[in-house]
Design a protein around this motif. Sequence first.
Motif, PDB file in Angstrom:
ATOM      1  N   TRP A   1       8.277  -0.698 -10.110  1.00 49.97           N
ATOM      2  CA  TRP A   1       7.673  -1.961 -10.527  1.00 49.97           C
ATOM      3  C   TRP A   1       6.626  -2.478  -9.537  1.00 49.97           C
ATOM      4  CZ3 TRP A   1      12.586  -1.309  -8.731  1.00 49.97           C
ATOM      5  CH2 TRP A   1      12.931  -1.968  -7.555  1.00 49.97           C
ATOM      6  N   ILE A   2       6.530  -1.839  -8.366  1.00 52.38           N
ATOM      7  CA  ILE A   2       5.555  -2.274  -7.357  1.00 52.38           C
ATOM      8  C   ILE A   2       4.334  -1.361  -7.428  1.00 52.38           C
ATOM      9  CG2 ILE A   2       5.120  -2.689  -4.910  1.00 52.38           C
ATOM     10  CD1 ILE A   2       8.160  -3.019  -4.560  1.00 52.38           C
ATOM     11  N   PRO A   3       3.161  -1.897  -7.784  1.00 51.08           N
ATOM     12  CA  PRO A   3       1.949  -1.074  -7.824  1.00 51.08           C
ATOM     13  C   PRO A   3       1.601  -0.538  -6.432  1.00 51.08           C
ATOM     14  CG  PRO A   3       1.586  -3.213  -8.877  1.00 51.08           C
ATOM     15  CD  PRO A   3       2.919  -3.276  -8.189  1.00 51.08           C
ATOM     16  N   ALA A   4       1.155   0.687  -6.351  1.00 48.54           N
ATOM     17  CA  ALA A   4       0.873   1.345  -5.070  1.00 48.54           C
ATOM     18  C   ALA A   4      -0.098   0.551  -4.205  1.00 48.54           C
ATOM     19  CB  ALA A   4       0.341   2.755  -5.316  1.00 48.54           C
ATOM     20  N   GLU A   5      -1.102  -0.068  -4.816  1.00 46.00           N
ATOM     21  CA  GLU A   5      -2.117  -0.779  -4.028  1.00 46.00           C
ATOM     22  C   GLU A   5      -1.566  -2.036  -3.342  1.00 46.00           C
ATOM     23  OE1 GLU A   5      -2.484  -2.122  -8.306  1.00 46.00           O
ATOM     24  OE2 GLU A   5      -2.345  -0.186  -7.326  1.00 46.00           O
TER      25      GLU A   5
END
Length: 118
Positions: free
Chosen positions: A38-42
Amino acid sequence: MWVDVCARAVRVVERWDRRKQIEVLRSQDPSVPARFPWIPAEVYADAMQLIGPGGRTTQGAEAIEELLGILPRGWMLGWIFKLPFVGRLADRLYRWFARNRYRFGCGTHCRSIQGGQP
């Protein structure tokens, strides 16, 4: 002499975490995308992420405040977040620091998160 800011902070957390409640992972760890989809890489380039029970996620200054509440010695610094307006100011300072972390000794691993040089 340059000391990696992240590594220094991790050493403090590990030293203060006598009960071994906290698992520290670098955002480059290959298991991170699968464990926290759920955490975007950026987002990792912008701020520290703290994932608590049930996947509750906080970042930046809010994560630091929560982390200080977990650590037995955290009260030594955590009290400051109880002062009026400190949360908002801490978040601004955190964001400024994150943008300028290379000046303070952040290593090449931070550059690899952002995909290049600062």
